[in-house]
Write an enzyme that holds these catalytic residues in place. Sequence first.
Site, PDB file in Angstrom:
ATOM      1  N   GLY A  11       0.834  -1.203   0.000  1.00 57.00           N
ATOM      2  CA  GLY A  11       0.000   0.000   0.000  1.00 57.00           C
ATOM      3  C   GLY A  11       0.862   1.242   0.000  1.00 57.00           C
ATOM      4  N   ARG A  72       0.878  -5.122  -4.988  1.00 59.97           N
ATOM      5  CA  ARG A  72       1.020  -6.262  -4.075  1.00 59.97           C
ATOM      6  C   ARG A  72       1.227  -7.455  -4.996  1.00 59.97           C
ATOM      7  NH1 ARG A  72      -0.781  -4.013   0.884  1.00 59.97           N
ATOM      8  NH2 ARG A  72      -2.461  -2.516   0.656  1.00 59.97           N
ATOM      9  N   ASP A 103       5.315  -4.597   6.149  1.00 57.33           N
ATOM     10  CA  ASP A 103       5.842  -5.917   6.553  1.00 57.33           C
ATOM     11  C   ASP A 103       5.855  -6.939   5.414  1.00 57.33           C
ATOM     12  OD1 ASP A 103       3.088  -6.009   6.572  1.00 57.33           O
ATOM     13  OD2 ASP A 103       2.929  -7.219   8.399  1.00 57.33           O
ATOM     14  N   THR A 125       4.477   2.794   5.347  1.00 60.20           N
ATOM     15  CA  THR A 125       3.087   2.340   5.490  1.00 60.20           C
ATOM     16  C   THR A 125       2.356   3.266   6.450  1.00 60.20           C
ATOM     17  OG1 THR A 125       1.645   0.629   6.449  1.00 60.20           O
ATOM     18  CG2 THR A 125       3.908   0.620   7.201  1.00 60.20           C
ATOM     19  N   ASP A 127       0.061   2.404   8.345  1.00 58.19           N
ATOM     20  CA  ASP A 127      -0.454   1.626   9.494  1.00 58.19           C
ATOM     21  C   ASP A 127       0.353   1.774  10.783  1.00 58.19           C
ATOM     22  OD1 ASP A 127      -2.275   0.739   7.692  1.00 58.19           O
ATOM     23  OD2 ASP A 127      -1.600  -1.332   7.637  1.00 58.19           O
ATOM     24  N   ASP A 129       2.632  -0.236  11.809  1.00 52.18           N
ATOM     25  CA  ASP A 129       2.547  -1.568  12.421  1.00 52.18           C
ATOM     26  C   ASP A 129       3.873  -2.324  12.424  1.00 52.18           C
ATOM     27  OD1 ASP A 129       2.647  -1.878   9.694  1.00 52.18           O
ATOM     28  OD2 ASP A 129       1.033  -3.352   9.574  1.00 52.18           O
ATOM     29  N   ARG A 171      -5.776  -2.166   9.448  1.00 55.54           N
ATOM     30  CA  ARG A 171      -5.808  -3.647   9.476  1.00 55.54           C
ATOM     31  C   ARG A 171      -5.669  -4.233  10.869  1.00 55.54           C
ATOM     32  NH1 ARG A 171      -2.832  -5.636   4.088  1.00 55.54           N
ATOM     33  NH2 ARG A 171      -1.244  -4.248   4.870  1.00 55.54           N
TER      34      ARG A 171
HETATM   35  O1  F6P Z   1      -1.423  -1.425   4.744  1.00 53.04           O
HETATM   36  C1  F6P Z   1      -1.934  -0.222   4.388  1.00 53.04           C
HETATM   37  C2  F6P Z   1      -3.423  -0.290   4.168  1.00 53.04           C
HETATM   38  O2  F6P Z   1      -3.839   1.009   3.840  1.00 53.04           O
HETATM   39  C3  F6P Z   1      -4.250  -0.858   5.314  1.00 53.04           C
HETATM   40  O3  F6P Z   1      -4.481   0.047   6.332  1.00 53.04           O
HETATM   41  C4  F6P Z   1      -5.508  -1.290   4.581  1.00 53.04           C
HETATM   42  O4  F6P Z   1      -6.156  -2.318   5.254  1.00 53.04           O
HETATM   43  C5  F6P Z   1      -4.977  -1.780   3.285  1.00 53.04           C
HETATM   44  O5  F6P Z   1      -3.730  -1.131   3.080  1.00 53.04           O
HETATM   45  C6  F6P Z   1      -5.885  -1.517   2.098  1.00 53.04           C
HETATM   46  O6  F6P Z   1      -5.322  -2.079   0.972  1.00 53.04           O
HETATM   47  P1  F6P Z   1      -5.732  -1.818  -0.535  1.00 53.04           P
HETATM   48  O7  F6P Z   1      -4.805  -0.793  -1.088  1.00 53.04           O
HETATM   49  O8  F6P Z   1      -5.506  -3.132  -1.184  1.00 53.04           O
HETATM   50  O9  F6P Z   1      -7.145  -1.370  -0.559  1.00 53.04           O
END
Ligand code: F6P
Length: 319
Positions: A11, A72, A103, A125, A127, A129, A171
């Site tokens: 992300g 991803r 991560d 990120t 997050d 995390d 998340r």
């Molecule tokens: O890891 C970053 C994040 O923004 C999380 O907080 C969220 O759950 C996820 O990515 C959303 O992912 P996507 O870009 O696949 O919608």
Amino acid sequence: MKKIAVLTSGGDAPGMNAAIRAVVRYGIDKGLKVMGVRRGYAGLINGEIFEMTRHSVSDIIHRGGTILKTARCEEMKTEEGRKKAVNVLNVFGIDGLIIIGGDGSFKGAQVLSKLGVATIGLPGTIDNDLAYTDVTIGFDTALNTVLDAINKIRDTSSSHERVSVVEVMGRNCGDIALYSSIAGGAEKVIIPEKGYDLNDLCKTILEGKRRGKLHNLVILAEGVGGAKELASKVEEITGIESRATVLGHIQRGGHPSSFDRILASRLGARAVDLLIEGKSSRVVGRRDGAIIDMDIDEALSMKSEVNEELYELSRILSY
Ligand code: F6P
């Protein structure tokens, strides 16, 4: 170390561009050739690699997103995909790879380093995390975006004397929810690390109303459930009109804050220095204000824990 490459993965996060800029300009300053990899590990496997110059990172420090694009990549989880990635790096004559991501992206870096590639990870990120670092690139900006939204929701929530459930990202990590609940003066924060009891929540809301609270702001981390569902349950039990707002991807965009730009710049430079020093399989971060680096295996084995002091503070101050 003559030629290095940089990619962004997973992300996106505000400040990734500032990190790319730092890697490119600092690397060139140190006499390196710096290559950019488009679309994260997917682009690496496909050989989407090009040379970057000082000019190619002009006018990006203030921009959200990532000029390198991100993805991803499922293929990177397979042995075949990893072998292809190593092969491409060899073909391009790349001696070291800097990975900006979370991560999942670091796991890719870990595997590549075991296959002989010199890798350094930068925490990118929203997050927050990653336990080894106090803060990740993008968290501060995302927090301020959430805060701006909470301030606005608070206005309308007060006017209508409603409950507002605001769902934020994160998340498995409740940091965005926890920190924004303190900064935004929310009545209740619900995070995956702690969970919640619906009846207790409704009791708190009703007691607050009795004491004269004009609104009730509930910040919900996405990992715990949906805001819509929670708002309708709260309305059913308390009889107070409730609304849900899902902030979603606005949290991932926007101009990075000064904090994120400076953090990204410092981390980018340190990552280049580590490669020049012949180090590999390390991640960089920030602890107690200082830039640190750590073995990637050790960093990934650390469990992200909720800040109990802040969680308790949030409860006390919301009363
Ligand atoms: O890891 C970053 C994040 O923004 C999380 O907080 C969220 O759950 C996820 O990515 C959303 O992912 P996507 O870009 O696949 O919608």
